[in-house]
Design a protein around this motif. Structure first.
Motif, PDB file in Angstrom:
ATOM      1  N   ASN A   2       6.289  -1.312   3.308  1.00 18.73           N
ATOM      2  CA  ASN A   2       5.325  -2.239   3.909  1.00 18.73           C
ATOM      3  C   ASN A   2       5.814  -2.748   5.260  1.00 18.73           C
ATOM      4  O   ASN A   2       6.976  -2.657   5.609  1.00 18.73           O
ATOM      5  CB  ASN A   2       5.076  -3.415   2.963  1.00 18.73           C
ATOM      6  CG  ASN A   2       6.361  -4.167   2.655  1.00 18.73           C
ATOM      7  OD1 ASN A   2       7.447  -3.617   2.740  1.00 18.73           O
ATOM      8  ND2 ASN A   2       6.226  -5.422   2.304  1.00 18.73           N
ATOM      9  N   CYS A  23      -6.976   2.303   4.142  1.00 20.13           N
ATOM     10  CA  CYS A  23      -6.817   3.131   2.947  1.00 20.13           C
ATOM     11  C   CYS A  23      -8.123   3.872   2.676  1.00 20.13           C
ATOM     12  O   CYS A  23      -9.201   3.268   2.655  1.00 20.13           O
ATOM     13  CB  CYS A  23      -6.443   2.244   1.761  1.00 20.13           C
ATOM     14  SG  CYS A  23      -6.445   3.071   0.161  1.00 20.13           S
ATOM     15  N   ILE A  42      -4.493  -1.333   5.743  1.00 20.43           N
ATOM     16  CA  ILE A  42      -3.173  -1.131   5.143  1.00 20.43           C
ATOM     17  C   ILE A  42      -2.392  -2.443   5.123  1.00 20.43           C
ATOM     18  O   ILE A  42      -1.731  -2.778   4.141  1.00 20.43           O
ATOM     19  CB  ILE A  42      -2.389  -0.054   5.922  1.00 20.43           C
ATOM     20  CG1 ILE A  42      -3.082   1.304   5.754  1.00 20.43           C
ATOM     21  CG2 ILE A  42      -0.951   0.009   5.456  1.00 20.43           C
ATOM     22  CD1 ILE A  42      -3.095   1.817   4.331  1.00 20.43           C
ATOM     23  N   GLN A  57       1.112  -3.811   3.023  1.00 21.28           N
ATOM     24  CA  GLN A  57       1.393  -3.140   1.759  1.00 21.28           C
ATOM     25  C   GLN A  57       2.059  -1.784   1.991  1.00 21.28           C
ATOM     26  O   GLN A  57       1.858  -1.142   3.018  1.00 21.28           O
ATOM     27  CB  GLN A  57       0.092  -2.941   0.981  1.00 21.28           C
ATOM     28  CG  GLN A  57      -0.644  -4.236   0.651  1.00 21.28           C
ATOM     29  CD  GLN A  57      -1.926  -3.973  -0.098  1.00 21.28           C
ATOM     30  OE1 GLN A  57      -1.914  -3.386  -1.170  1.00 21.28           O
ATOM     31  NE2 GLN A  57      -3.038  -4.416   0.469  1.00 21.28           N
ATOM     32  N   SER A  58       2.831  -1.352   0.988  1.00 20.63           N
ATOM     33  CA  SER A  58       3.404  -0.011   1.034  1.00 20.63           C
ATOM     34  C   SER A  58       2.280   1.010   0.906  1.00 20.63           C
ATOM     35  O   SER A  58       1.268   0.757   0.246  1.00 20.63           O
ATOM     36  CB  SER A  58       4.409   0.164  -0.094  1.00 20.63           C
ATOM     37  OG  SER A  58       5.459  -0.773   0.019  1.00 20.63           O
ATOM     38  N   PHE A  59       2.477   2.182   1.531  1.00 18.09           N
ATOM     39  CA  PHE A  59       1.383   3.149   1.541  1.00 18.09           C
ATOM     40  C   PHE A  59       1.930   4.564   1.674  1.00 18.09           C
ATOM     41  O   PHE A  59       3.104   4.786   2.003  1.00 18.09           O
ATOM     42  CB  PHE A  59       0.402   2.843   2.682  1.00 18.09           C
ATOM     43  CG  PHE A  59       0.966   3.075   4.059  1.00 18.09           C
ATOM     44  CD1 PHE A  59       0.723   4.262   4.743  1.00 18.09           C
ATOM     45  CD2 PHE A  59       1.757   2.116   4.672  1.00 18.09           C
ATOM     46  CE1 PHE A  59       1.241   4.477   6.009  1.00 18.09           C
ATOM     47  CE2 PHE A  59       2.285   2.325   5.935  1.00 18.09           C
ATOM     48  CZ  PHE A  59       2.028   3.514   6.611  1.00 18.09           C
ATOM     49  N   TYR A  60       1.050   5.513   1.396  1.00 15.28           N
ATOM     50  CA  TYR A  60       1.317   6.924   1.646  1.00 15.28           C
ATOM     51  C   TYR A  60       0.469   7.357   2.837  1.00 15.28           C
ATOM     52  O   TYR A  60      -0.745   7.118   2.859  1.00 15.28           O
ATOM     53  CB  TYR A  60       0.963   7.785   0.438  1.00 15.28           C
ATOM     54  CG  TYR A  60       1.929   7.652  -0.716  1.00 15.28           C
ATOM     55  CD1 TYR A  60       3.115   8.377  -0.741  1.00 15.28           C
ATOM     56  CD2 TYR A  60       1.652   6.800  -1.785  1.00 15.28           C
ATOM     57  CE1 TYR A  60       4.005   8.268  -1.802  1.00 15.28           C
ATOM     58  CE2 TYR A  60       2.533   6.678  -2.848  1.00 15.28           C
ATOM     59  CZ  TYR A  60       3.712   7.407  -2.852  1.00 15.28           C
ATOM     60  OH  TYR A  60       4.591   7.296  -3.903  1.00 15.28           O
ATOM     61  N   MET A 100      -4.686   7.977   4.746  1.00 18.98           N
ATOM     62  CA  MET A 100      -3.741   7.007   4.182  1.00 18.98           C
ATOM     63  C   MET A 100      -4.243   6.483   2.846  1.00 18.98           C
ATOM     64  O   MET A 100      -5.452   6.371   2.621  1.00 18.98           O
ATOM     65  CB  MET A 100      -3.541   5.816   5.134  1.00 18.98           C
ATOM     66  CG  MET A 100      -2.922   6.162   6.461  1.00 18.98           C
ATOM     67  SD  MET A 100      -2.741   4.699   7.494  1.00 18.98           S
ATOM     68  CE  MET A 100      -2.064   5.425   8.982  1.00 18.98           C
ATOM     69  N   HIS A 140      -3.071   3.208   0.063  1.00 19.37           N
ATOM     70  CA  HIS A 140      -2.123   2.220  -0.446  1.00 19.37           C
ATOM     71  C   HIS A 140      -1.328   2.834  -1.596  1.00 19.37           C
ATOM     72  O   HIS A 140      -1.848   3.659  -2.353  1.00 19.37           O
ATOM     73  CB  HIS A 140      -2.861   0.981  -0.970  1.00 19.37           C
ATOM     74  CG  HIS A 140      -3.473   0.133   0.098  1.00 19.37           C
ATOM     75  ND1 HIS A 140      -4.815  -0.167   0.141  1.00 19.37           N
ATOM     76  CD2 HIS A 140      -2.916  -0.492   1.158  1.00 19.37           C
ATOM     77  CE1 HIS A 140      -5.067  -0.943   1.177  1.00 19.37           C
ATOM     78  NE2 HIS A 140      -3.930  -1.164   1.810  1.00 19.37           N
ATOM     79  N   GLN A 141      -0.105   2.421  -1.768  1.00 14.76           N
ATOM     80  CA  GLN A 141       0.695   2.932  -2.872  1.00 14.76           C
ATOM     81  C   GLN A 141      -0.002   2.660  -4.207  1.00 14.76           C
ATOM     82  O   GLN A 141      -0.033   3.512  -5.092  1.00 14.76           O
ATOM     83  CB  GLN A 141       2.083   2.290  -2.872  1.00 14.76           C
ATOM     84  CG  GLN A 141       2.996   2.820  -3.969  1.00 14.76           C
ATOM     85  CD  GLN A 141       4.329   2.092  -4.023  1.00 14.76           C
ATOM     86  OE1 GLN A 141       4.454   0.974  -3.527  1.00 14.76           O
ATOM     87  NE2 GLN A 141       5.327   2.713  -4.623  1.00 14.76           N
ATOM     88  N   CYS A 165      -3.267   2.258  -4.686  1.00 13.49           N
ATOM     89  CA  CYS A 165      -4.491   3.065  -4.792  1.00 13.49           C
ATOM     90  C   CYS A 165      -4.176   4.528  -5.108  1.00 13.49           C
ATOM     91  O   CYS A 165      -4.966   5.210  -5.766  1.00 13.49           O
ATOM     92  CB  CYS A 165      -5.300   2.980  -3.501  1.00 13.49           C
ATOM     93  SG  CYS A 165      -5.998   1.347  -3.167  1.00 13.49           S
TER      94      CYS A 165
END
Length: 646
Positions: free
Chosen positions: A383, A393, A400, A403-406, A414, A416-417, A419
């Motif tokens: 994050n 996202c 985003i 928050q941590s995300f891919y 993208m 969210h981790q 999601c």
């Protein structure tokens, strides 16, 4: 096993199950003496057999000049009896003439003779009038009455003419009441009776029934024609033979744990007693709030447990449903088989499907391949990297933020981790069948739980569509606004007032603590806890209301706020911003995407310019973070859903 579905394309779009029920038919709006019919569990629709077997075209004596065609014409009026039909009718499109299914089967005669109750013949009027019925009902309304011209009296068709009465003898002998014959009654039962059938406890008000006045014994037509079996031997229900006991007796049903007041099946060997309807309880089912199948058991055996549906205490000595994989998960029999909990499918003998519901494949510690974006790998980011509004996202459409995300290695996709972890299939309290995660959206959809519009990922099943935020809600649901007790979805026909927004809602999450009464609607339950807005350089926090004196003002719309409802506040807590002002109506739409409404095509755009655009409908400067820009116009912007209705 569930009966095989019957296709009635002229009557209903879904396959229907053969069904016995003495309820009002959704086909013709009438009660029928014969209970045979068809039932759609998806729509809770019951159709009499003779209505379901109707022909597409008929010739009718009341309209002999043209053929009538079976059509769906909800809420029109029958030209013969004057009743509003709820669904189907026979129609002449040339003459705009309608006949409901009941009058199509039983054409009312032009003249009738009811000499037992009136000494003149009655003639049906062809013109709709307002009248007070001079028969038993004495109701005032519009319709096509039978009229006595000599006495100037008017009668409802149903009050003086019932073709089904001629089918039934005035007196019958019945095996469950051998002492005296039962006499045919119409209308209201005697005042001294309990107004219920002795065998099935069904109501007998305003219907044909049989009665013995000496014994105060009443039977409805279904139990006259189809009496319960005198004995039942079904090892899936009980180990011994069960005997029917046709009398008034208070008892507790061993299958469901609820009380009964009449005519149980009993076991003479072990004092087992069961409701008639509980004989048909399914053995193995899925319910919409548990990931595993639950099976019927004669003794729950789990002490100090609560029902997984109603959250009330379960008596472990009675029967119910339990999960073989979750030892403490139990459900009342009646709760497990509710129409809004169970899909009506018996699963005994059907192998359990094992399918991969994992949303992604792990490539390495920091890389995944998500099923919605198979063309590229996604890399994990901690994050705090992005504050830009255009970094969003693809699943929930929200920014985003922190928050941590891919993020995709090769494009701007993208997730969210949180999601990215949503399973491809899941059970949800708002739908009876398993929902599927759909990642491609051609246009937009409205979430059935929170009523927001979105073009992100959605959970879909039948007619139900949920955005991923609402679709991810499961029990027990823990929310930061109510950390001491978990929340549950308790099915109810009544709306409840949400503690977050003070609005009334039908789909709510409730605290089951009797002294609490805390309620959240899905819209408030899924509000983001942390957001970024141009009004402040820092993150805005969701505040769960507070007791305060004086007046508070929203810095965005410059209107008064109610501090007792939820609002967003800045780091120093000096602002109280309306949640709608912070998020807007289009927070679920991806910027730069295109959507179509019936009144035009729009591009979703961010409201991040120095000078705010003016809405073409309300003529105000757009205050919300996302707007719609109508394509092909010089006056293009729409700022909210409300503006569509201006």
């Amino acid at each position: 096993m569930e009966s095989e579905g019957v296709s009635l394309p002229l009557i209903h779009k879904h396959p229907m199950t053969p069904w016995n029920d003495l309820r009002e038919g959704d086909c013709c709006g009438r009660f029928e003496d014969i209970s045979d019919g068809y039932y759609c569990k998806i729509c809770d629709l019951f159709v009499h057999k003779k209505c379901g077997d109707s022909s597409e075209f008929i010739k009718h004596p009341s309209h002999s000049v043209h053929t009538l065609k079976l059509q769906s014409k909800p809420y029109d009026r029958c030209d013969l009896c004057g009743k509003i039909f709820m669904n189907l009718c026979y129609c002449c499109e040339i003459c705009d003439f309608y006949v409901d299914l009941y009058c199509a089967k039983y054409p009312p005669p032009k003249v009738i003779d009811i000499s037992e109750t009136h000494h003149h013949k009655l003639t049906i009027l062809k013109e709709e009038i307002e009248f007070e019925c001079d028969a038993k009902c004495e109701k005032i309304g519009y319709g096509f009455p039978y009229k006595c011209h000599e006495c100037d009296l008017n009668f409802h068709l149903d009050c003086v003419w019932n073709p089904s009465e001629a089918k039934h003898p005035s007196e019958v002998n019945h095996p469950y009441h051998p002492l005296h014959p039962l006499k045919l009654y119409t209308g209201q039962p005697p005042d001294y009776s309990d107004r219920k059938c002795r065998l099935c406890s069904g109501g007998i008000d305003d219907r044909l029934f049989y009665h013995c006045s000496a014994c105060n014994f009443s039977l409805d037509l279904h139990c006259i024609q189809y009496p319960p079996r005198q004995s039942v031997l079904d090892l899936k229900v009980h180990a011994h033979q069960l005997i029917f006991r046709p009398r008034l007796d208070s008892f507790t049903c061993n299958a469901c744990g609820l009380s009964g007041d009449r005519s149980p099946y009993i076991c003479l060997h072990c004092d087992f007693m069961i409701h008639q309807e509980c004989l048909a309880l399914p053995r193995l089912i899925n319910i919409n709030r548990h990931d595993h199948r639950v099976s019927r058991t004669s003794v729950l055996g789990v002490v100090n447990s609560v029902c997984g549906v109603c959250r009330q205490k379960v008596n472990w000595t009675w029967g119910g449903y339990s999960c073989q994989k979750c030892p403490r998960y139990v459900v009342h029999s009646k709760c497990a088989t509710r129409d809004d909990v169970w899909n009506g499918k018996e699963l005994e003998g059907i192998p359990e499907e094992t399918e991969d519901i994992e949303p992604y494949v792990v490539i390495d510690d920091n890389t995944i391949q998500h099923f919605s974006h198979k063309e590229h790998y996604l890399r994990f980011h901690v994050n705090g990297l992005f504050w830009e509004e255009n970094k969003r996202c693809s699943a929930c459409s929200h920014p985003i933020c922190l928050q941590s995300f891919y993020g995709c290695i090769d494009c701007d996709f993208m997730l969210h981790q949180s999601c990215a972890k949503y399973p491809r299939k899941k059970w949800h309290v708002l739908h009876n069948d398993q929902l599927t995660l759909v990642t491609s959206v051609a246009n937009y959809f409205g979430c059935d739980a929170c009523e927001r519009i979105s073009n992100g990922f959605r959970y879909e099943g039948g007619d139900t569509e949920l955005d991923v935020r609402c679709g991810s809600v499961s029990e027990p649901f823990v929310h930061p606004s109510h950390p001491h007790h978990p929340l549950y979805y308790i099915p109810s026909m009544e709306e409840k007032k949400c503690n977050g927004c003070n609005n009334w809602a039908s789909h709510v999450l409730t605290c089951i603590d009797s002294d609490c009464g805390f309620v959240l609607c899905f819209k408030c339950a899924t509000l983001p806890q942390l957001v970024k807005h141009r009004v402040d350089d820092h993150a805005l926090l969701l505040c769960y209301g507070e007791k305060a004196s004086g007046k508070y003002w929203c810095d965005i719309c410059e209107k008064e706020t109610n501090p007792s409802t939820w609002f967003y506040t800045c780091k120093d807590h000096r602002a109280s911003l309306h949640t709608k002002c912070v998020l807007g109506d289009f927070v679920g739409l991806m910027p730069r995407s295109k959507i179509k409404f019936t009144f035009g095509s729009y591009e979703v755009v961010l409201n991040n310019s120095i000078s705010r655009p003016v809405c073409r409908m309300c003529k105000s400067h757009c205050i919300y973070p996302i707007m719609l820009k109508m394509l092909g116009t010089s006056d293009p912007y729409i700022c909210s859903i409300d503006c569509f209705n201006l």
